[in-house]
Motif scaffolding. Sequence first.
Motif, PDB file in Angstrom:
ATOM      1  N   GLY A 670      68.913  28.541  27.477  1.00  0.00           N
ATOM      2  CA  GLY A 670      69.100  29.970  27.307  1.00  0.00           C
ATOM      3  C   GLY A 670      68.073  30.640  26.428  1.00  0.00           C
ATOM      4  N   ASP A 671      66.873  30.088  26.330  1.00  0.00           N
ATOM      5  CA  ASP A 671      65.857  30.714  25.483  1.00  0.00           C
ATOM      6  C   ASP A 671      64.451  30.560  26.042  1.00  0.00           C
ATOM      7  OD1 ASP A 671      65.278  31.915  22.666  1.00  0.00           O
ATOM      8  OD2 ASP A 671      63.890  30.228  22.807  1.00  0.00           O
ATOM      9  N   PHE A 672      64.178  29.481  26.741  1.00  0.00           N
ATOM     10  CA  PHE A 672      62.818  29.187  27.175  1.00  0.00           C
ATOM     11  C   PHE A 672      62.297  30.305  28.081  1.00  0.00           C
ATOM     12  CE2 PHE A 672      59.373  27.304  29.505  1.00  0.00           C
ATOM     13  CZ  PHE A 672      58.781  26.444  28.592  1.00  0.00           C
ATOM     14  N   ASN A 673      61.118  30.811  27.770  1.00  0.00           N
ATOM     15  CA  ASN A 673      60.495  31.841  28.598  1.00  0.00           C
ATOM     16  C   ASN A 673      59.084  32.096  28.112  1.00  0.00           C
ATOM     17  OD1 ASN A 673      60.511  34.707  27.037  1.00  0.00           O
ATOM     18  ND2 ASN A 673      62.288  33.516  26.406  1.00  0.00           N
ATOM     19  N   GLU A 674      58.471  33.131  28.652  1.00  0.00           N
ATOM     20  CA  GLU A 674      57.142  33.544  28.209  1.00  0.00           C
ATOM     21  C   GLU A 674      57.334  34.318  26.912  1.00  0.00           C
ATOM     22  OE1 GLU A 674      54.661  35.058  27.218  1.00  0.00           O
ATOM     23  OE2 GLU A 674      53.039  35.269  28.643  1.00  0.00           O
ATOM     24  N   TRP A 675      57.444  33.550  25.820  1.00  0.00           N
ATOM     25  CA  TRP A 675      57.916  34.106  24.558  1.00  0.00           C
ATOM     26  C   TRP A 675      56.949  35.120  23.958  1.00  0.00           C
ATOM     27  CZ3 TRP A 675      62.583  33.989  22.513  1.00  0.00           C
ATOM     28  CH2 TRP A 675      62.755  34.386  21.176  1.00  0.00           C
ATOM     29  N   VAL A 676      55.671  34.897  24.086  1.00  0.00           N
ATOM     30  CA  VAL A 676      54.700  35.837  23.530  1.00  0.00           C
ATOM     31  C   VAL A 676      54.857  37.204  24.185  1.00  0.00           C
ATOM     32  CG1 VAL A 676      52.235  36.369  23.342  1.00  0.00           C
ATOM     33  CG2 VAL A 676      53.056  34.067  22.815  1.00  0.00           C
ATOM     34  N   ARG A 677      54.965  37.217  25.496  1.00  0.00           N
ATOM     35  CA  ARG A 677      55.169  38.495  26.187  1.00  0.00           C
ATOM     36  C   ARG A 677      56.514  39.103  25.808  1.00  0.00           C
ATOM     37  NH1 ARG A 677      52.636  41.401  29.541  1.00  0.00           N
ATOM     38  NH2 ARG A 677      51.028  39.799  29.843  1.00  0.00           N
ATOM     39  N   LYS A 678      57.521  38.296  25.645  1.00  0.00           N
ATOM     40  CA  LYS A 678      58.835  38.798  25.265  1.00  0.00           C
ATOM     41  C   LYS A 678      58.797  39.505  23.915  1.00  0.00           C
ATOM     42  CE  LYS A 678      63.630  37.438  24.478  1.00  0.00           C
ATOM     43  NZ  LYS A 678      64.195  38.559  25.238  1.00  0.00           N
ATOM     44  N   ASN A 679      57.862  39.149  23.071  1.00  0.00           N
ATOM     45  CA  ASN A 679      57.769  39.756  21.752  1.00  0.00           C
ATOM     46  C   ASN A 679      56.762  40.892  21.671  1.00  0.00           C
ATOM     47  OD1 ASN A 679      59.307  38.162  19.385  1.00  0.00           O
ATOM     48  ND2 ASN A 679      58.826  36.782  21.069  1.00  0.00           N
ATOM     49  N   ALA A 680      55.829  40.957  22.608  1.00  0.00           N
ATOM     50  CA  ALA A 680      54.737  41.920  22.466  1.00  0.00           C
ATOM     51  C   ALA A 680      54.614  42.920  23.603  1.00  0.00           C
ATOM     52  CB  ALA A 680      53.408  41.167  22.308  1.00  0.00           C
ATOM     53  N   ASP A 681      55.355  42.733  24.682  1.00  0.00           N
ATOM     54  CA  ASP A 681      55.239  43.636  25.830  1.00  0.00           C
ATOM     55  C   ASP A 681      55.939  44.965  25.521  1.00  0.00           C
ATOM     56  OD1 ASP A 681      55.583  44.918  28.401  1.00  0.00           O
ATOM     57  OD2 ASP A 681      55.172  42.985  29.334  1.00  0.00           O
ATOM     58  N   SER A 682      55.216  46.057  25.648  1.00  0.00           N
ATOM     59  CA  SER A 682      55.778  47.361  25.293  1.00  0.00           C
ATOM     60  C   SER A 682      56.295  48.133  26.497  1.00  0.00           C
ATOM     61  CB  SER A 682      54.716  48.204  24.577  1.00  0.00           C
ATOM     62  OG  SER A 682      53.624  48.476  25.440  1.00  0.00           O
ATOM     63  N   ALA A 683      56.444  47.464  27.633  1.00  0.00           N
ATOM     64  CA  ALA A 683      56.892  48.167  28.838  1.00  0.00           C
ATOM     65  C   ALA A 683      57.976  47.405  29.577  1.00  0.00           C
ATOM     66  CB  ALA A 683      55.700  48.422  29.774  1.00  0.00           C
ATOM     67  N   HIS A 684      58.595  46.432  28.933  1.00  0.00           N
ATOM     68  CA  HIS A 684      59.585  45.598  29.625  1.00  0.00           C
ATOM     69  C   HIS A 684      60.863  45.537  28.803  1.00  0.00           C
ATOM     70  CE1 HIS A 684      61.198  42.631  32.319  1.00  0.00           C
ATOM     71  NE2 HIS A 684      60.070  42.586  32.986  1.00  0.00           N
ATOM     72  N   ARG A 685      61.989  45.706  29.452  1.00  0.00           N
ATOM     73  CA  ARG A 685      63.260  45.780  28.732  1.00  0.00           C
ATOM     74  C   ARG A 685      63.622  44.485  28.021  1.00  0.00           C
ATOM     75  NH1 ARG A 685      67.788  43.656  31.330  1.00  0.00           N
ATOM     76  NH2 ARG A 685      67.461  42.867  33.457  1.00  0.00           N
ATOM     77  N   TYR A 686      63.047  43.361  28.441  1.00  0.00           N
ATOM     78  CA  TYR A 686      63.348  42.095  27.778  1.00  0.00           C
ATOM     79  C   TYR A 686      62.671  41.979  26.412  1.00  0.00           C
ATOM     80  CZ  TYR A 686      65.121  40.473  32.303  1.00  0.00           C
ATOM     81  OH  TYR A 686      65.830  40.326  33.470  1.00  0.00           O
ATOM     82  N   SER A 687      61.710  42.828  26.132  1.00  0.00           N
ATOM     83  CA  SER A 687      60.863  42.654  24.953  1.00  0.00           C
ATOM     84  C   SER A 687      61.602  42.999  23.660  1.00  0.00           C
ATOM     85  CB  SER A 687      59.618  43.535  25.072  1.00  0.00           C
ATOM     86  OG  SER A 687      58.855  43.464  23.888  1.00  0.00           O
TER      87      SER A 687
END
Length: 787
Positions: A670-687
Amino acid sequence: MRYLSPLFVVALFVSFPSLVLAQALEFPEQLPGTTALELTVPLDEHMVAGIDRYALNALAQSPELRPAKWNYDFSSHAAFIESIKDNRRRFKTIIGAVDPRVAGPGFELLTTTENTSVIAECPQFKVHVVRWQVLDGMTAAGLLLQPTGDIKARVVALPDADWTPEMFIGLTPGVPKSAQIPLKLAASGVQVVIPTLMSRESDFSGHPKVFYTNQPHREYIYRMAFEMGRHVIGYEVQKVMAAVDQFERLDKQEHRILPIGVVGVGEGALLAFFSGAADYRIKATWVAGYFQQRENVWQEPIYRNVWSQLTEFGDAEIAGMIAPRTCVIEACSVPVVDGPPKAKPGIRASAAPGVINIASPESVRAEYARAAPVFEKLGLKQNLSLVIKGDGTEPAGSDQARQQFLFGLRVKMNKKRLPPVELTPVASGVVVDPTARQEQQFNEMNEFTQEVLNRSSRYRDEEWQPSKYKSVEAWEKVSDQLRAKVYDELIGRLPEPAKPVPLNVKTRKVIQHADYQGYEVMLDVMPEIVAGGILLIPNDLKPGEQRPVVVCQHGLEGTPKDTITHEGRMFRAYKAFSEQLVKKGLIVYAPQNPYRGFDRFRTLQRKSNPMQRSLFSYIIPQHESTLAWLDSLPFVDGKRIGFYGLSYGGKTAVRVPPFVKQYVFSICSGDFNEWVRKNADSAHRYSYVFHGEYEIFEWNMGHVANYAELSYLMAPRAFMVERGHNDGVAPDEWVAAEYAKVRRFYVQMGIGDRTEIEYFDGPHTINGKDTFAFILRNLNWPDPGQK
């Protein structure tokens, strides 16, 4: 001593007769070889409070440790400058001022077919609307005060983040007259450029396809930039240095060399101070309302958080980097900040807490006393000035501070040339829209950071070169070096204690079940730092038998009991996976991790980052000490201990077992993902850019290690991902793409059977199907249901 007495085996089976006879269980109230656990507060509260004390103590002691990072050579000014060049380089790195600047065409006077660039003027100078190039795709914008007579020096003047350039020179209200510093400088023959700063407003902090937040613009940019090894501070220091570049262009065109200075108030003072330290071309620096002892920086807004700063750079050390040039410190009032903007209707409240208060004269004097010896040893005591009027709460811009600053620029403060106090440039009628300018500057900074994000995966691939490792032997030649790099640069390592810390294990029975017994455990890790959790022991354990252990880790705001209970939403998430595994005959340990208590634990990150530490700087030693104790238990097979964590426990799965080699496998659920994008993407609701977890951001992760690279560090040990298709952590595409790198890495080394991913049709929860099979296989333990 980290190990229990050899008599433990005898004591265990004397105290646990049911382990010998299949009769009613009579487990003692505490495990043999341990003392009674008598906590009167919950374990998590005790744990977080201890780490808090440790972190605060480290901050308090940091000034005493910084001298070890410096090797001053006072034999000459040139030798001194050479002796601190590495410190200056590291300083620019940690503030994120690392990208190459573009040359640009000079200061662009923004004239249109409808308006001239001149928005105001008076006999001594004209005020132009200008911009200049900074980085590829990023400009600075503001005002240029151009003297009508001979120019004697050039200065970058930085307003507070609550002030526009127009406010700074009195064209619009809001700044005290004396604090309108650029006016008096320009009237003395100084060419002044005033950049627009990222403000503390929140109008643009969000995305129309996601939602908007109450984060100040500075925080919103900080979050994404921090993950990429950049910083709103570094970007704006780059804007100052780009202005200095343009000043040098003007010097070349005019065939002369004029002294360059920088001055700032409040947030602008921070930037002026950092710019003066970073750029040796700046001959004089005037810091109005920022300089003080910095050990309480964690209480300030998060956009002032700089990774590792206080290990090397307190305000005194930064002032020392300005030597042998002129540094003027003015204690004065600044705009006070009592927290982030209030969330308006329809706006998400996700900003971090943080305040800005006027520095006390005592704090300013104490830090000044630390800085003064550097200037004195260079024979330049006069180049460091401290100006405090009254109680230090008067507005910036005192005559004394200005005189010292102009002296550093070799400009005489000719009082006859000064304008009357009431003088304000007369507006020309040209209107500047500060909101539109702020939005344009905000968008450029955002877009620049997003491009850095898009390039970061290529950088990591070049750094890690995963395709070249064709065997375990080849990988193991370099893996420890990479492991140490990630630990030091991304997680941060606690210093070894002066002497070994005894585990001092305390236990008490908290669960009595027909199939197992549960003991709450607490042990010492370092002074003030404890580890703890619940140990589950199967009732059918036989004398002399050693069994494997699964460490079952809870998620955010969780407790060990959440992984055991059959009640409510905790069962829906964890499915009592600790109990399920102990019922299969395995020993289970459910640790308490310190990510509990909302701001109580989130501020631990704030208190730790300035010392080059993160929350996992404490969690890794907690697990090391816990595994040392588990290994000492006579019924534990220390060579068969695995890790399984959900959510923040899955975050733990890629940040602890890679560095604790005693773990033979790790399962990230329940955590593994593209973590860098999850923290830095400014256009995605998952961020996380949009959300309230302000502690989640990790310095420069985009250029150090994403989840694929962290997972590489498990090899050749086993690694697994558990993923529900409907998990809101990230989309399947992010998870699959990032895991594909891990799969390829294992397969090309010939160990593809040691990694797998299980997808299931479900939400953010433990599934416990393929993962359980993975556990049993890697612990070489038979499934009792398959007999």
